[in-house]
Design an enzyme around this catalytic site. Sequence first.
Site, PDB file in Angstrom:
ATOM      1  N   CYS A 100       0.843  -1.192   0.000  1.00 20.57           N
ATOM      2  CA  CYS A 100       0.000   0.000   0.000  1.00 20.57           C
ATOM      3  C   CYS A 100       0.877   1.240   0.000  1.00 20.57           C
ATOM      4  CB  CYS A 100      -0.870  -0.010   1.259  1.00 20.57           C
ATOM      5  SG  CYS A 100      -1.848   1.485   1.487  1.00 20.57           S
ATOM      6  N   CYS A 104      -4.331   6.981  -1.821  1.00 23.84           N
ATOM      7  CA  CYS A 104      -5.671   6.987  -2.403  1.00 23.84           C
ATOM      8  C   CYS A 104      -6.735   7.414  -1.400  1.00 23.84           C
ATOM      9  CB  CYS A 104      -6.000   5.625  -3.003  1.00 23.84           C
ATOM     10  SG  CYS A 104      -6.051   4.317  -1.793  1.00 23.84           S
ATOM     11  N   THR A 191      -4.647   4.996   7.701  1.00 19.01           N
ATOM     12  CA  THR A 191      -3.563   4.604   6.796  1.00 19.01           C
ATOM     13  C   THR A 191      -2.715   5.807   6.393  1.00 19.01           C
ATOM     14  OG1 THR A 191      -4.949   2.878   5.922  1.00 19.01           O
ATOM     15  CG2 THR A 191      -3.056   3.507   4.588  1.00 19.01           C
ATOM     16  N   GLU A 259      -0.811   1.914   9.849  1.00 19.13           N
ATOM     17  CA  GLU A 259      -2.045   2.515  10.330  1.00 19.13           C
ATOM     18  C   GLU A 259      -1.854   3.081  11.732  1.00 19.13           C
ATOM     19  OE1 GLU A 259      -2.575  -0.327   8.373  1.00 19.13           O
ATOM     20  OE2 GLU A 259      -3.748   0.712   6.854  1.00 19.13           O
ATOM     21  N   HIS A 294     -13.498   4.618  -2.929  1.00 16.00           N
ATOM     22  CA  HIS A 294     -12.394   3.888  -2.305  1.00 16.00           C
ATOM     23  C   HIS A 294     -12.445   2.404  -2.685  1.00 16.00           C
ATOM     24  CE1 HIS A 294      -8.960   3.988   0.193  1.00 16.00           C
ATOM     25  NE2 HIS A 294      -9.468   3.314   1.207  1.00 16.00           N
ATOM     26  N   TYR A 298      -9.699  -1.053  -5.210  1.00 17.48           N
ATOM     27  CA  TYR A 298      -9.159  -2.347  -4.793  1.00 17.48           C
ATOM     28  C   TYR A 298      -8.909  -3.322  -5.930  1.00 17.48           C
ATOM     29  CZ  TYR A 298      -8.928  -1.355   0.133  1.00 17.48           C
ATOM     30  OH  TYR A 298      -8.548  -0.844   1.352  1.00 17.48           O
ATOM     31  N   CYS A 301      -5.182  -1.487  -7.093  1.00 22.19           N
ATOM     32  CA  CYS A 301      -3.979  -1.699  -6.288  1.00 22.19           C
ATOM     33  C   CYS A 301      -3.814  -3.166  -5.912  1.00 22.19           C
ATOM     34  CB  CYS A 301      -3.981  -0.801  -5.054  1.00 22.19           C
ATOM     35  SG  CYS A 301      -5.282  -1.145  -3.884  1.00 22.19           S
ATOM     36  N   GLU A 445      -6.142  -6.346   5.730  1.00 21.28           N
ATOM     37  CA  GLU A 445      -6.342  -5.094   5.000  1.00 21.28           C
ATOM     38  C   GLU A 445      -7.296  -5.307   3.819  1.00 21.28           C
ATOM     39  OE1 GLU A 445      -6.243  -1.550   3.009  1.00 21.28           O
ATOM     40  OE2 GLU A 445      -5.524  -3.391   2.058  1.00 21.28           O
TER      41      GLU A 445
END
Lengths: 483, 483, 483, 483
Positions: A100, A104, A191, A259, A294, A298, A301, A445
């Site tokens: 990550c 974003c 994050t 995080e 969001h 997924y 990424c 995650e």
Amino acid sequence: MALRDGNSYRESLRALNIKVYAFGEKIDSIVDHPLFQPHINAAALTFDLAHDPTTEALVTATSHLTGSKISRFTHIHQSTDDLIKKVKMLRLIAGKTGSCYQRCVGWDALNANYTVTYEMDQELGTDYHQRFRRYLEYIQDNDLMVAGAMTDPKGDRGLPPAKQKDPDMFVHVVAKNDKGIVIRGAKVHQTGIVNSHEMLIMPTMAMGEEDGDYAVACALPTDSPGVIHIFGRQTNDTRRLEKGDLDQGNAEYGTVGGEALTILEDVFVPWERVFMCGEYKYAGLLVERFASYHRQNYGGCKAGVSDVIIGATTAMAEYNGAAKASHVRDKIVEMVHLTETLYCGSIACSCEGAPTPSGAYFVNPLLANTVKQNVTRFIYEIARLSHDISGGCMATMPSEKDLHHDEIGKYVEKYFRGVDEAPTEERMRMARLVENMTGGTALVESMHGAGSPQAQRVMILRQANLGHKVKLAKKLAGIKEEK
Amino acid sequence: MALRDGNSYRESLRALNIKVYAFGEKIDSIVDHPLFQPHINAAALTFDLAHDPTTEALVTATSHLTGSKISRFTHIHQSTDDLIKKVKMLRLIAGKTGSCYQRCVGWDALNANYTVTYEMDQELGTDYHQRFRRYLEYIQDNDLMVAGAMTDPKGDRGLPPAKQKDPDMFVHVVAKNDKGIVIRGAKVHQTGIVNSHEMLIMPTMAMGEEDGDYAVACALPTDSPGVIHIFGRQTNDTRRLEKGDLDQGNAEYGTVGGEALTILEDVFVPWERVFMCGEYKYAGLLVERFASYHRQNYGGCKAGVSDVIIGATTAMAEYNGAAKASHVRDKIVEMVHLTETLYCGSIACSCEGAPTPSGAYFVNPLLANTVKQNVTRFIYEIARLSHDISGGCMATMPSEKDLHHDEIGKYVEKYFRGVDEAPTEERMRMARLVENMTGGTALVESMHGAGSPQAQRVMILRQANLGHKVKLAKKLAGIKEEK
Amino acid sequence: MALRDGNSYRESLRALNIKVYAFGEKIDSIVDHPLFQPHINAAALTFDLAHDPTTEALVTATSHLTGSKISRFTHIHQSTDDLIKKVKMLRLIAGKTGSCYQRCVGWDALNANYTVTYEMDQELGTDYHQRFRRYLEYIQDNDLMVAGAMTDPKGDRGLPPAKQKDPDMFVHVVAKNDKGIVIRGAKVHQTGIVNSHEMLIMPTMAMGEEDGDYAVACALPTDSPGVIHIFGRQTNDTRRLEKGDLDQGNAEYGTVGGEALTILEDVFVPWERVFMCGEYKYAGLLVERFASYHRQNYGGCKAGVSDVIIGATTAMAEYNGAAKASHVRDKIVEMVHLTETLYCGSIACSCEGAPTPSGAYFVNPLLANTVKQNVTRFIYEIARLSHDISGGCMATMPSEKDLHHDEIGKYVEKYFRGVDEAPTEERMRMARLVENMTGGTALVESMHGAGSPQAQRVMILRQANLGHKVKLAKKLAGIKEEK
Amino acid sequence: MALRDGNSYRESLRALNIKVYAFGEKIDSIVDHPLFQPHINAAALTFDLAHDPTTEALVTATSHLTGSKISRFTHIHQSTDDLIKKVKMLRLIAGKTGSCYQRCVGWDALNANYTVTYEMDQELGTDYHQRFRRYLEYIQDNDLMVAGAMTDPKGDRGLPPAKQKDPDMFVHVVAKNDKGIVIRGAKVHQTGIVNSHEMLIMPTMAMGEEDGDYAVACALPTDSPGVIHIFGRQTNDTRRLEKGDLDQGNAEYGTVGGEALTILEDVFVPWERVFMCGEYKYAGLLVERFASYHRQNYGGCKAGVSDVIIGATTAMAEYNGAAKASHVRDKIVEMVHLTETLYCGSIACSCEGAPTPSGAYFVNPLLANTVKQNVTRFIYEIARLSHDISGGCMATMPSEKDLHHDEIGKYVEKYFRGVDEAPTEERMRMARLVENMTGGTALVESMHGAGSPQAQRVMILRQANLGHKVKLAKKLAGIKEEK
């Protein structure tokens, strides 16, 4: 200012006076502490890639506010093509980090607030959108990294904010004056926040009238007075503090984003940075916008991350001398198939995007929720298949210290070799990369990032238009509909 | 001697002169080193439970050799009832440790060698079985812990032992004389070996004539001259070296069994401890016996482990205030359903067991392979469902040190609380337990312990009797079979 | 009397005066009507196998009431061995029929009523159990086929019996006198009832006080006055009425058991055949007993059915010349794996059975529900894999009439041939068998027979003992339980 | 000519002299025979919708050859927007028919031949593309329905065309002269061919030099001399011949497309209709193009079909009074989720399409294969969930004749009612629709239409670019690549 590069980004973090705790200690400089290196490296790469001619076209954009060249991570989507570029960029960078890179979240928060403030103003006569545009211009001009701060601690999940025993379980406004507001509470699972410049706070769910004080959106620097960040533990985090880099698996970029629990202890926010304050009816809309943007990510990424896992698994099969076994090839095909299914979801929800009243483009929310739902399943299956092929060594291999030990190193070297052509250290490095990418934190995650599975199911049901489907069925079944 | 208890077991380990390396250091006393405590505690519990009146009936047995009361972990199965008791005992103890307690590997090796030496002798006129019975009596009388040592490094998985570039990639005999044999090579993934008294070496796969030197089975003390153990890393292993116990999740018993690479550098084994030496045709049979016995276990011990995960997940749902949500209950039902499906497999392969020529009972191999195959899938799904319900906190929670910190402890305490009735520390402890049980090493162990999935599929195909099934189909399809 | 054979069974059906409708017509003699032949053949086989020396040991038993040799299908289970034999017999016969042979429903009803009447009498002082034993003796002595009649139409599934707008949506008592009772209502999905001698009526779910009239269990001949059976449609049912046998797939035994809607229009039942009448508190127990016994079966009979599907699929792969393709072999392994997982469930719930107060053995209900739950998934996956391997021809092949047509038969013969060695007709017969066994009705039966998936989940939750599991977890997490 | 409507289409079929056999009889007029009505109705609807103002924009296009308005089903894709419109149109129409409407096969054949003939000409100097454009213009101008004829009988799947014992197992050229060629063989699984005007023949797989005669692509009318069509059986096909419409489920449009075995008995094709003849190197490319275009469709049309299944299942839940049960809602969400995942695949492979050298747009083949692979799984799962919710009645309900029977109709009416508000007949109609859409043929079509699962896996592997993925992994693992 010019677009930052990684170094400028790192320097800018040093300039902050951010209060971060980890393992019971206050961290002097996160930029210089090994625990945070992978996270900072991953974020820094997003700045560097804006200057790389092979990636610049994807990683930068033209501001619709100023016409300047900006980081795409601060851009408001102006078309479905922008939405598609978002997905492609996310996959590209994740293939380079295997991890990550955190940017974003804030980006999605910028777009969500942009669209919702516009609609609030249209309907309520407020001026949140103008404020927000000025804030956005500041972010774009200074190429700042923004943390999207949505998730509250939530306490008892069975109770709404106003019914919680502890009123601080959701961030809320505790005071207002003509300068601004004072907020209290905390945001969890933040994050990248410890290496961000700004945080953009949003409510975490739809709210009722009695929750009015909890309907608050605003922006503040991460080093504002009253803000404390407590960094969370990750799987194998302390390997970063050990000598050597092999055992970390991905020493440069880590696993997931890093995080923190961010405490907001009566923090002041001036009105020009407040974008919702009491308009509880819009809390749900803001959440839905942010969440859909969001969830879109997924299949970008995580597809990039999966590309790396597939590559690492293929390499392990080769080191093991098993790359040609039909069951191994079939499992790799399955990993590719699952990965591309995820990617399809993100491309499709972008391609089917549409403009909001503000002009900014929004993804198709039904399809965006579909892709995230698949992520909560497929990443586990991809990890499982990777474990199957890679072999048990990732769970039983000795440490790098043993490999390089004077006395016993030769045994590790000898007995962890696979096919004769490849050095043992390569095989061990690759096994550690697989271990790093398919273990605890990385899986969790995929499950909970951008919302838990049930959150997606609720939105899928809401978008499903079952009534229309029943009509189609009744017609074919020869059933007359009452008028 | 009387049955050992945990303390006697620990003392007996101190008496060994075992050579163990970990993190590049030679360990003086594994009994006193925190890294090994959970593994030793889990094994010690198996000794203690033989003295606990509530578990004694399952955990002890009557030796068919001597009539004495012995640990069931050294018993040769005399009936299907013994096979069923094995499964029940494994589930019971795993429910108490939440972790691997390592003793089944050696137990399965004892039973496999017992049955195969008998058949070798019958067919070849050798006297391996008598030797083995004497060895077994020694183990039973002294209540020793035996590591079953099967898996070789294997080098290039595409090549048999004799074709490997490095001849030591499989353990082999390098010299023989009238006293005994000398062996060289290594065994990998050796569960519990650093805290075992004995190791029982077996070949790792079926072999051809040219692999004769590799067809070797024998027993030796774990501290024999020439034996070196290099301990493997596990997920979050160094949390055991930190202050406090919360972050470990299961500080008492750890995660999985503790695996080592065991080097055999020209180790001498006297003939009375040699149970196969060159009879390559029996290598496959020994592997099949051991593997089937060992695969039987997984619906016992993993069901016990899953019981704990289900309990922990249910508790997390309660702490979160979500225990009554219908989707949460449904996922817990699914976890129970998967767990009981695993258990059914182990009970069924035991119930359908049958005597071998030696009189010892063997499981139904088709069903035993079926259960292990399911483990390689269901444990991942159980972990996934647990992550879903437990929430993201296990991947982002701060350390125990933060919880107990003078300054910031109050924030952790405040914001990681779920429902008001339960202390934050309980919720954090439970989240750490889930993290510990559903992360990297624990998953990999379910995948590769007792053989990788493809190994089971090969055996399922071999046992499937497809010819008979085709006959049934042809009859019903009205097809006359040629006579 | 002596145990019946198939012919005697057929003759006994002729002697009944049963009222059956199908396709809008009253059937004169079901024994002579082609629509019913497969169902009757399958049931008749269960009688014949009692006389076959290779199957007799499984298919007969010794009555615990009379000591006589009886059909196992009328036996009350006296041990776990009896429960295991049940499963083995079911698998054996299903391998011979590839279809449902209908007799387990009544058998399970006999055992359920046997155990519950005993407990009712113990607790309430009633004499239902003695009545029931006399009835059972009559069934055993005359070797009768009993239909287990549980499922009511249920109307609005959201409402209990007494709240339905139409009071007849559940069978209920409408009158009582000193001779007996009068019942009204209907039972749906009645497997094998049109070719059974008797029907044993039971309530369909747990009931409350206001549902008292609905808590009724009793037995009556299938040709009692007021009883009408309306036969249900099945996939491709009218192929039985066509010339030729190829297109049916399994012309001898059909697909599933043949279900009817059975109307009870004010039917009189004498007291000696009444086994529950108003004791609503026992309705739930009776359902649970029956359901668990019945769910036990599905890993027996469906494993036998799957054996045939696997055989047929393997044969199709051979006809197609694809039997050696690695993906084909892998899918066949998967089919075997799923089948044996089902079988494990049935063996395990039997092996873990226990005596009830009446002395009759009951299966482990948690495991019995687990196996049926798996059936509702795995049979679909087995069908899917079979379709994958068998190829599309089963969905596009011409009719038998085309194959045997003067003019075009040669083309069908030529172009539907697979490998040269096998006659085209064999390949077509096998494809039709696959089609028959993996299509509509067969799948639905696996889903809803013995209760829908949710019914099993409710019982799994009830049996899961989550409290104990939470305790295990808390102990390992280091949480002190309040006393 | 003007775009046809359904009636004009039906009349044009009457004008053909097509030779069709079914159930051993030669069919005089398929347009007037009930067996073919649903198929013809579905195809006719595609013509009617070109005249419906609500669908015209999707269902028509502008010919790039002539600039005329044409049916989209004869259009060559000029952009990714065209590819996306294809998917949207397919979903739209499938929602109206609940069934296959057959026209995509020929459409995909047109596009595949268009692109490949261009590339052949470029590389070989042939003039196939010009011929093909003239043929295409004829099709567009006359608004003809074309069957795409690819699948050969294939005989022994382990052997290539030239090695088959019977040389006719693949269509091949048996003679050539200056007028044209003569072909022999057959095509199986020919969807919609009996109600098409034209058939476009293509080779079925990649070929080697020795298979030269088999590398043939050409077009011919479906009623050409020497062409015989033998219609295949489908699940419950003869219900169409019964009185009433209820039992058919979807009396208007049927289940799937209606497949035939088409015999080519020395059929002459003039050179202007020959588009490949011996250029074996292009056979594989043509197959890959056609297959990818065709696999693109399945997330469009099957999503539309699933929309109907979801609607029917939702309606069944309402009739049953179970629509609000949480497990029912959750299963419906799952059906929607799977459906939208399929749709995402088709949208994404379209959005990621690219121009071929001919200018026609081609889908992204990796993603197109991904979507079809998902179809072979998800449609079965959607069917399974539908069975779960709809209930067992679809497998046991009596016939329409029973429902409308003088004497017993009242019982069917009474006891198959669900909630009181809805008429029984509605519930029965809906159950029959579910039965029709989730049974044998419909499932098999999802499995094998557009190629079997393994065909997709082969293409996924070929497109996966594993080498690039290994590079990404090595970089992150810290492994230096040799230059």
